[in-house]
Each structure stands twice: as C-alpha cells, then as structure tokens.
Design a protein around this motif. Structure first.
Motif, PDB file in Angstrom:
ATOM      1  N   PRO A  78       1.471  -1.009  -0.029  1.00  0.00           N
ATOM      2  CA  PRO A  78      -0.319   0.010  -0.206  1.00  0.00           C
ATOM      3  C   PRO A  78       0.480   1.439  -0.015  1.00  0.00           C
ATOM      4  CG  PRO A  78       0.258  -0.965   2.069  1.00  0.00           C
ATOM      5  CD  PRO A  78       0.367  -1.921   1.470  1.00  0.00           C
ATOM      6  N   VAL A  79       0.331   2.019  -0.956  1.00  0.00           N
ATOM      7  CA  VAL A  79       1.062   3.408  -0.809  1.00  0.00           C
ATOM      8  C   VAL A  79       0.806   4.060   0.030  1.00  0.00           C
ATOM      9  CG1 VAL A  79       1.599   5.209  -2.425  1.00  0.00           C
ATOM     10  CG2 VAL A  79       1.775   3.238  -3.475  1.00  0.00           C
ATOM     11  N   PRO A  80       1.858   4.715   1.037  1.00  0.00           N
ATOM     12  CA  PRO A  80       1.566   5.670   2.215  1.00  0.00           C
ATOM     13  C   PRO A  80       0.802   7.113   1.330  1.00  0.00           C
ATOM     14  CG  PRO A  80       3.738   5.670   2.021  1.00  0.00           C
ATOM     15  CD  PRO A  80       3.292   4.585   0.355  1.00  0.00           C
ATOM     16  N   ALA A  89       7.882   6.235  -2.421  1.00  0.00           N
ATOM     17  CA  ALA A  89       6.504   6.561  -3.152  1.00  0.00           C
ATOM     18  C   ALA A  89       7.282   8.712  -2.583  1.00  0.00           C
ATOM     19  CB  ALA A  89       5.311   6.554  -1.856  1.00  0.00           C
ATOM     20  N   ALA A  90       8.115   8.762  -1.759  1.00  0.00           N
ATOM     21  CA  ALA A  90       8.323  10.208  -1.198  1.00  0.00           C
ATOM     22  C   ALA A  90       9.399  10.664  -2.081  1.00  0.00           C
ATOM     23  CB  ALA A  90       8.785  10.069   0.157  1.00  0.00           C
ATOM     24  N   GLY A  91       9.758   9.669  -2.683  1.00  0.00           N
ATOM     25  CA  GLY A  91      11.059  10.576  -3.764  1.00  0.00           C
ATOM     26  C   GLY A  91      12.619  10.877  -2.597  1.00  0.00           C
ATOM     27  N   GLY A  92      13.013  11.297  -3.167  1.00  0.00           N
ATOM     28  CA  GLY A  92      14.410  12.971  -2.532  1.00  0.00           C
ATOM     29  C   GLY A  92      15.108  11.882  -2.134  1.00  0.00           C
ATOM     30  N   LYS A  93      16.783  11.853  -1.184  1.00  0.00           N
ATOM     31  CA  LYS A  93      17.768  11.255  -1.075  1.00  0.00           C
ATOM     32  C   LYS A  93      17.198  10.481   0.214  1.00  0.00           C
ATOM     33  CE  LYS A  93      19.611  14.431   1.997  1.00  0.00           C
ATOM     34  NZ  LYS A  93      20.916  15.721   2.430  1.00  0.00           N
ATOM     35  N   VAL A  94      18.193   9.294   0.567  1.00  0.00           N
ATOM     36  CA  VAL A  94      18.253   8.366   1.646  1.00  0.00           C
ATOM     37  C   VAL A  94      18.671   7.981   2.055  1.00  0.00           C
ATOM     38  CG1 VAL A  94      17.384   5.773   2.461  1.00  0.00           C
ATOM     39  CG2 VAL A  94      15.972   6.817  -0.051  1.00  0.00           C
TER      40      VAL A  94
END
Length: 256
Positions: free
Chosen positions: A132-134, A172-177
């Motif tokens: 499920p996508v948050p 889902a959020a994209g960006g950096k990890v």
C-alpha cells in the motif's frame, strides 16, 4: 486489622508492578522444554546465573540455538501464564553468541503445556501482494532497524517488515535516503562474559540495509551510506521499550 489490610494490599500491588516492569540482561546457555513432542509448542528457557532465576524467552523473534549461548534482553511481562514453568519475558530479544559454545539441554514437559505457535503481529504480506502506498504529504522520516548482537542478519517477521516499510515510503516520497549503520563496540560485562561488537559490523549492517532497499525498488543512486560506533540509545517502538538494544541498529532517513 481492617485498616492494615488495604495498605498491605496496596504495598503488594506496587511490589508486583515493580517486578513486572523489571528489565533483565544476561548471558545464558538455553534450555528447551519439550512440551508436545516437537509440535511447535515447546519452550525456550534461560537461567540468570547471578540470581538463579529461570526465564521463559520463547516470545523472542530470534530463537536460540541449543549449541550456543545467548544474550537475553527483556522485561518481566505484566501477565504471567506459567505455560513453560518460568517467568515470562515480554518484550524480549535473544541474540545467539556463536563464539560461546554450550552443551545441549533438553528437559521434559513436567506438566507444563507450553504454548502453540502463533504468527507474530509483525507480519509481512506475501510477495505477490502489492505494497500500500503511503499517502502524502511526505516529510523527513526516520526508520530505525534493530539487529541482534554481533550480527548483520535481517530477522524474519521483524526487521524485514521494517525494511519493507522504509522502502515503500522511500519510493513514494522520492528524494534522498541516508542509511547509517551502528555497532556496540564498547565492552559489555554480563554473567562473567565480556561482549563487544567488531567495528566493521556498523558498515556491514548499513550495506545489508542498502541491499534490501535496492532489492525492494529504491534506486541505489538515491542512497548514501554512513556508519558509526556506540550511538546513544534510541526510544522507538521498533525496540519495544528495550532501549539498550537500540545501540545495535541501522537508521534509514528518508528526506523527500
């Protein structure tokens, strides 16, 4: 007497609550109580050498190995069912100490019923089920991942689910990890043993988390690896209130 009884009952109640919240941490050779001919209802027990107390450690996600000592970290459960003939620890974490050999110990049921296997509350869905996508909005979020002492192994039905949650959010959020691995290299003295994790374990834990994230669909170019030693304890539901175990973890920080 009528005036004394309420005060006495209150004192006994406070004593019981204090014992129920007591944290324990010790090294022991595990004992298996065979309550039902090996039908997944047997009990794992461990004796605390310092006090002589016997604890029921069956609720741990990591099960002991007969041939090796274990590091037991837990709290005395509020509710005691005596299903295994020992004081129940819940929550409890058990770490197998592969360099501490033990003689296998098997004891009979002795009238104790044990408890049937129940799938843990932390349970990942089948691989064919979509994650499920948050929903948005997406904000910077920390996902701490616990590890057993001395290991970079991802524990089934526990840290694997946490890694799935982190990967799902990161996609889902994209960006950096940012993935930061930690190790507890400061010596720990328990039960006549001195325990310390190797310094390179912090890096290996971070690399293991990266491998999981990439395999779950997070682009490798978005992930940065870091590793450090002897972090401060972290209060987070991932550790079930056992803050000392949080020194052995990986932090996955998602920044959209």
């Amino acid at each position: 007497m009528r005036r004394i009884m309420p005060a006495l009952l209150a004192l006994l109640s406070c004593t019981s609550l204090a014992q129920a919240s007591e944290a324990v941490r010790f090294v022991s050779c595990p004992i298996y109580r065979d309550t039902d001919a090996g039908r997944k209802s047997g009990c794992w027990l461990a004796d605390e050498r310092e006090t002589g107390r016997r604890f029921d450690i069956t609720q741990s996600a990591t099960k002991p190995d007969w041939s090796m000592a274990v590091l037991v970290e837990g709290r005395i459960a509020d509710r005691q069912d005596n299903a295994c003939g020992a004081t129940v620890l819940e929550p409890v974490r058990v770490s197998i100490l592969s360099d501490h050999a033990c003689t296998r110990a098997l004891i009979p049921a002795e009238g104790f019923p044990g408890r049937r296997f129940v799938l843990p509350a932390r349970n990942i869905r089948p691989l064919y089920a979509p994650d499920p996508v948050p929903p948005p909005p997406y904000v910077a979020t920390l996902f701490p991942i616990p590890f057993d002492f001395g290991r970079d192994f991802v524990v089934y039905q526990q840290s694997d689910q946490m890694l799935v949650n982190a990967a799902t959010y990161a996609k889902a959020a994209g960006g950096k990890v940012t993935v930061t691995g930690y190790a507890e290299t400061e010596p720990l003295h328990l039960s006549g043993q001195t325990l310390a994790e190797p310094a390179d374990l912090a890096k290996r834990r971070a690399e293991m988390a990266l491998l999981w994230l990439v395999s779950l669909g997070v682009p490798a170019e978005r992930v940065r690896l870091e590793w450090r030693l002897n972090p401060s304890p972290l209060a987070d539901p991932a550790f079930d209130g056992l803050t000392e175990t949080s020194r052995r973890r990986v932090d996955i920080r998602v920044e959209p």
